[in-house]
Design a protein around this motif. Structure first.
Motif, PDB file in Angstrom:
ATOM      1  N   GLU A  69       0.822  -1.206   0.000  1.00 25.48           N
ATOM      2  CA  GLU A  69       0.000   0.000   0.000  1.00 25.48           C
ATOM      3  C   GLU A  69       0.856   1.256   0.000  1.00 25.48           C
ATOM      4  OE1 GLU A  69      -2.440   0.408   3.477  1.00 25.48           O
ATOM      5  OE2 GLU A  69      -0.740   0.356   4.855  1.00 25.48           O
ATOM      6  N   PHE A  70       0.286   2.288  -0.581  1.00 23.23           N
ATOM      7  CA  PHE A  70       0.940   3.603  -0.636  1.00 23.23           C
ATOM      8  C   PHE A  70       0.982   4.215   0.754  1.00 23.23           C
ATOM      9  CE2 PHE A  70       2.115   7.700  -2.148  1.00 23.23           C
ATOM     10  CZ  PHE A  70       1.340   8.620  -1.466  1.00 23.23           C
ATOM     11  N   VAL A  71       2.104   4.835   1.081  1.00 26.43           N
ATOM     12  CA  VAL A  71       2.246   5.535   2.359  1.00 26.43           C
ATOM     13  C   VAL A  71       2.392   7.042   2.143  1.00 26.43           C
ATOM     14  CG1 VAL A  71       3.638   5.790   4.454  1.00 26.43           C
ATOM     15  CG2 VAL A  71       3.315   3.518   3.437  1.00 26.43           C
ATOM     16  N   VAL A  72       3.377   7.421   1.331  1.00 27.21           N
ATOM     17  CA  VAL A  72       3.670   8.840   1.163  1.00 27.21           C
ATOM     18  C   VAL A  72       4.551   9.020  -0.073  1.00 27.21           C
ATOM     19  CG1 VAL A  72       5.699   8.685   2.648  1.00 27.21           C
ATOM     20  CG2 VAL A  72       4.581  10.885   2.349  1.00 27.21           C
ATOM     21  N   ALA A  73       4.483  10.208  -0.679  1.00 24.67           N
ATOM     22  CA  ALA A  73       5.331  10.508  -1.827  1.00 24.67           C
ATOM     23  C   ALA A  73       5.665  11.989  -1.851  1.00 24.67           C
ATOM     24  CB  ALA A  73       4.649  10.094  -3.130  1.00 24.67           C
ATOM     25  N   ILE A  74       6.756  12.310  -2.563  1.00 21.88           N
ATOM     26  CA  ILE A  74       7.226  13.686  -2.659  1.00 21.88           C
ATOM     27  C   ILE A  74       7.697  13.919  -4.086  1.00 21.88           C
ATOM     28  CG2 ILE A  74       9.579  13.080  -1.937  1.00 21.88           C
ATOM     29  CD1 ILE A  74       9.617  15.740  -0.354  1.00 21.88           C
ATOM     30  N   TYR A 120       8.804  -1.760   4.678  1.00 26.11           N
ATOM     31  CA  TYR A 120       8.681  -0.469   4.013  1.00 26.11           C
ATOM     32  C   TYR A 120       9.642  -0.423   2.823  1.00 26.11           C
ATOM     33  CZ  TYR A 120       5.702   1.414   7.643  1.00 26.11           C
ATOM     34  OH  TYR A 120       4.648   1.659   8.482  1.00 26.11           O
ATOM     35  N   PHE A 121       9.077  -0.029   1.685  1.00 31.91           N
ATOM     36  CA  PHE A 121       9.837   0.045   0.442  1.00 31.91           C
ATOM     37  C   PHE A 121       9.944   1.488  -0.026  1.00 31.91           C
ATOM     38  CE2 PHE A 121      10.007  -4.454  -0.531  1.00 31.91           C
ATOM     39  CZ  PHE A 121       8.907  -4.964   0.133  1.00 31.91           C
ATOM     40  N   CYS A 122      11.119   1.844  -0.458  1.00 32.17           N
ATOM     41  CA  CYS A 122      11.358   3.115  -1.104  1.00 32.17           C
ATOM     42  C   CYS A 122      11.261   2.904  -2.605  1.00 32.17           C
ATOM     43  CB  CYS A 122      12.749   3.601  -0.708  1.00 32.17           C
ATOM     44  SG  CYS A 122      13.364   5.001  -1.616  1.00 32.17           S
ATOM     45  N   ALA A 123      10.727   3.893  -3.316  1.00 29.71           N
ATOM     46  CA  ALA A 123      10.584   3.766  -4.762  1.00 29.71           C
ATOM     47  C   ALA A 123      10.802   5.118  -5.427  1.00 29.71           C
ATOM     48  CB  ALA A 123       9.198   3.222  -5.114  1.00 29.71           C
ATOM     49  N   ALA A 124      11.232   5.065  -6.679  1.00 32.69           N
ATOM     50  CA  ALA A 124      11.462   6.272  -7.468  1.00 32.69           C
ATOM     51  C   ALA A 124      10.669   6.193  -8.759  1.00 32.69           C
ATOM     52  CB  ALA A 124      12.953   6.435  -7.766  1.00 32.69           C
ATOM     53  N   ALA A 125      10.075   7.322  -9.136  1.00 36.43           N
ATOM     54  CA  ALA A 125       9.261   7.387 -10.348  1.00 36.43           C
ATOM     55  C   ALA A 125       9.767   8.494 -11.253  1.00 36.43           C
ATOM     56  CB  ALA A 125       7.803   7.643  -9.986  1.00 36.43           C
ATOM     57  N   SER A 126       9.866   8.201 -12.524  1.00 36.02           N
ATOM     58  CA  SER A 126      10.240   9.231 -13.505  1.00 36.02           C
ATOM     59  C   SER A 126       9.008  10.076 -13.792  1.00 36.02           C
ATOM     60  CB  SER A 126      10.769   8.571 -14.775  1.00 36.02           C
ATOM     61  OG  SER A 126      11.922   7.802 -14.488  1.00 36.02           O
ATOM     62  N   SER A 127       8.681  10.946 -12.879  1.00 38.89           N
ATOM     63  CA  SER A 127       7.452  11.726 -12.945  1.00 38.89           C
ATOM     64  C   SER A 127       7.688  13.099 -12.337  1.00 38.89           C
ATOM     65  CB  SER A 127       6.346  11.009 -12.173  1.00 38.89           C
ATOM     66  OG  SER A 127       5.211  11.843 -11.996  1.00 38.89           O
ATOM     67  N   LEU A 128       7.019  14.105 -12.897  1.00 34.32           N
ATOM     68  CA  LEU A 128       7.072  15.458 -12.339  1.00 34.32           C
ATOM     69  C   LEU A 128       6.020  15.649 -11.249  1.00 34.32           C
ATOM     70  CD1 LEU A 128       7.603  17.592 -15.572  1.00 34.32           C
ATOM     71  CD2 LEU A 128       9.313  16.842 -13.909  1.00 34.32           C
ATOM     72  N   GLY A 129       5.109  14.693 -11.132  1.00 33.95           N
ATOM     73  CA  GLY A 129       4.040  14.807 -10.157  1.00 33.95           C
ATOM     74  C   GLY A 129       4.360  14.076  -8.872  1.00 33.95           C
ATOM     75  N   PRO A 159       3.196  10.637  -7.670  1.00 37.53           N
ATOM     76  CA  PRO A 159       2.429   9.411  -7.939  1.00 37.53           C
ATOM     77  C   PRO A 159       2.055   8.656  -6.670  1.00 37.53           C
ATOM     78  CG  PRO A 159       4.442   9.504  -9.249  1.00 37.53           C
ATOM     79  CD  PRO A 159       4.535  10.570  -8.221  1.00 37.53           C
ATOM     80  N   LYS A 160       0.870   8.055  -6.694  1.00 39.56           N
ATOM     81  CA  LYS A 160       0.403   7.266  -5.554  1.00 39.56           C
ATOM     82  C   LYS A 160       0.229   5.796  -5.899  1.00 39.56           C
ATOM     83  CE  LYS A 160      -2.732   9.222  -2.947  1.00 39.56           C
ATOM     84  NZ  LYS A 160      -3.961   9.927  -2.494  1.00 39.56           N
ATOM     85  N   GLY A 161       0.294   5.466  -7.157  1.00 35.55           N
ATOM     86  CA  GLY A 161       0.154   4.074  -7.567  1.00 35.55           C
ATOM     87  C   GLY A 161       1.495   3.398  -7.703  1.00 35.55           C
ATOM     88  N   ASP A 162       1.609   2.176  -7.185  1.00 35.07           N
ATOM     89  CA  ASP A 162       2.909   1.513  -7.258  1.00 35.07           C
ATOM     90  C   ASP A 162       3.314   1.226  -8.698  1.00 35.07           C
ATOM     91  OD1 ASP A 162       1.847  -1.844  -6.149  1.00 35.07           O
ATOM     92  OD2 ASP A 162       1.127  -0.528  -7.755  1.00 35.07           O
ATOM     93  N   TYR A 163       2.337   1.105  -9.603  1.00 32.66           N
ATOM     94  CA  TYR A 163       2.642   0.831 -11.003  1.00 32.66           C
ATOM     95  C   TYR A 163       3.340   2.016 -11.677  1.00 32.66           C
ATOM     96  CZ  TYR A 163      -1.479   3.721 -11.820  1.00 32.66           C
ATOM     97  OH  TYR A 163      -2.367   4.751 -11.821  1.00 32.66           O
ATOM     98  N   GLU A 164       3.290   3.172 -11.032  1.00 33.46           N
ATOM     99  CA  GLU A 164       3.896   4.371 -11.592  1.00 33.46           C
ATOM    100  C   GLU A 164       5.378   4.500 -11.260  1.00 33.46           C
ATOM    101  OE1 GLU A 164       0.373   6.778  -9.840  1.00 33.46           O
ATOM    102  OE2 GLU A 164       1.012   7.926 -11.600  1.00 33.46           O
ATOM    103  N   TYR A 165       5.861   3.616 -10.421  1.00 33.94           N
ATOM    104  CA  TYR A 165       7.241   3.699  -9.968  1.00 33.94           C
ATOM    105  C   TYR A 165       8.129   2.738 -10.745  1.00 33.94           C
ATOM    106  CZ  TYR A 165       5.863   6.833  -6.290  1.00 33.94           C
ATOM    107  OH  TYR A 165       5.397   7.931  -5.613  1.00 33.94           O
ATOM    108  N   ASN A 166       9.274   3.262 -11.161  1.00 35.50           N
ATOM    109  CA  ASN A 166      10.182   2.505 -12.019  1.00 35.50           C
ATOM    110  C   ASN A 166      11.255   1.744 -11.244  1.00 35.50           C
ATOM    111  OD1 ASN A 166       9.731   5.533 -13.234  1.00 35.50           O
ATOM    112  ND2 ASN A 166       9.368   3.955 -14.772  1.00 35.50           N
ATOM    113  N   TYR A 167      11.615   2.259 -10.081  1.00 33.33           N
ATOM    114  CA  TYR A 167      12.739   1.698  -9.340  1.00 33.33           C
ATOM    115  C   TYR A 167      12.323   1.452  -7.900  1.00 33.33           C
ATOM    116  CZ  TYR A 167      14.914   3.957 -13.346  1.00 33.33           C
ATOM    117  OH  TYR A 167      15.225   4.368 -14.621  1.00 33.33           O
TER     118      TYR A 167
END
Length: 124
Positions: free
Chosen positions: A46-51, A94-103, A105-113
Motif C-alpha cells: 500500500e501507498f504511504v507517502v510521496a514527494i 517499508y519500500f522506497c521507490a522512485a518514479a520518472s514523474s514530475l508529479g 504518484p500514488k500508484g505503485d505501477y507508476e514507480y520505475n525503481y
C-alpha cells in the motif's frame, strides 16, 4: 537507472519514532518523484507517502497523516521518512521507490525503481 537502498528500520514500542532513509545512486534521482510503500504480512502493498522531485509537493495516505513526514535531499540523493507516534498497525516492510514523474504518484505501477525493503515492527 536509479538504485535504492533503504535503512533505519527496526523494532520500536507503540508511540515511538523511527526515521527511514533511502539512499539513491544514479544521475536521475533529482528528476524523480520519491515514494514510500509498505506491505504487512498477508496484505497487499500500500501507498504511504510521496514527494515530488523538488520537495515542494507531497501526498500522504490518510492512515499516516499528521504522524509521518517525507523529505528529500537532492544533494545527498537521499529520501527520508520520519515516522512518529507509531502504532502496531504500522508494522510492515517499508519500500522506497522512485518514479520518472514530475508529479506525486500514488500508484505503485507508476514507480520505475524499488529498494529491497526494510522491516518496521511496532510492539504494543
Amino acid at each position: 537507472q536509479v538504485q535504492l537502498v533503504e535503512s533505519g528500520g527496526g523494532l520500536v514500542q507503540a508511540g515511538g519514532s523511527l526515521r527511514l532513509s533511502c539512499a539513491a545512486s544514479g544521475r536521475r534521482f533529482k528528476y524523480c518523484a520519491m515514494g514510500w510503500f509498505r506491505q504487512a504480512p498477508g496484505k497487499e502493498r500500500e501507498f504511504v507517502v510521496a514527494i515530488n522531485w523538488s520537495g515542494e509537493n507531497t501526498e500522504y495516505a490518510d492512515s499516516v497523516k499528521g504522524r509521518f513526514t517525507i523529505s528529500r535531499d537532492n544533494v545527498k540523493k537521499t529520501s527520508y521518512l520520519q515516522m512518529n507516534s507509531l502504532k502496531p498497525e504500522d508494522t510492515a516492510v517499508y519500500f522506497c521507490a522512485a518514479a520518472s514523474s514530475l508529479g506525486v504518484p500514488k500508484g505503485d505501477y507508476e514507480y520505475n525503481y524499488w529498494g529491497q525493503g526494510t522491516q518496521v515492527t511496532v510492539s504494543s
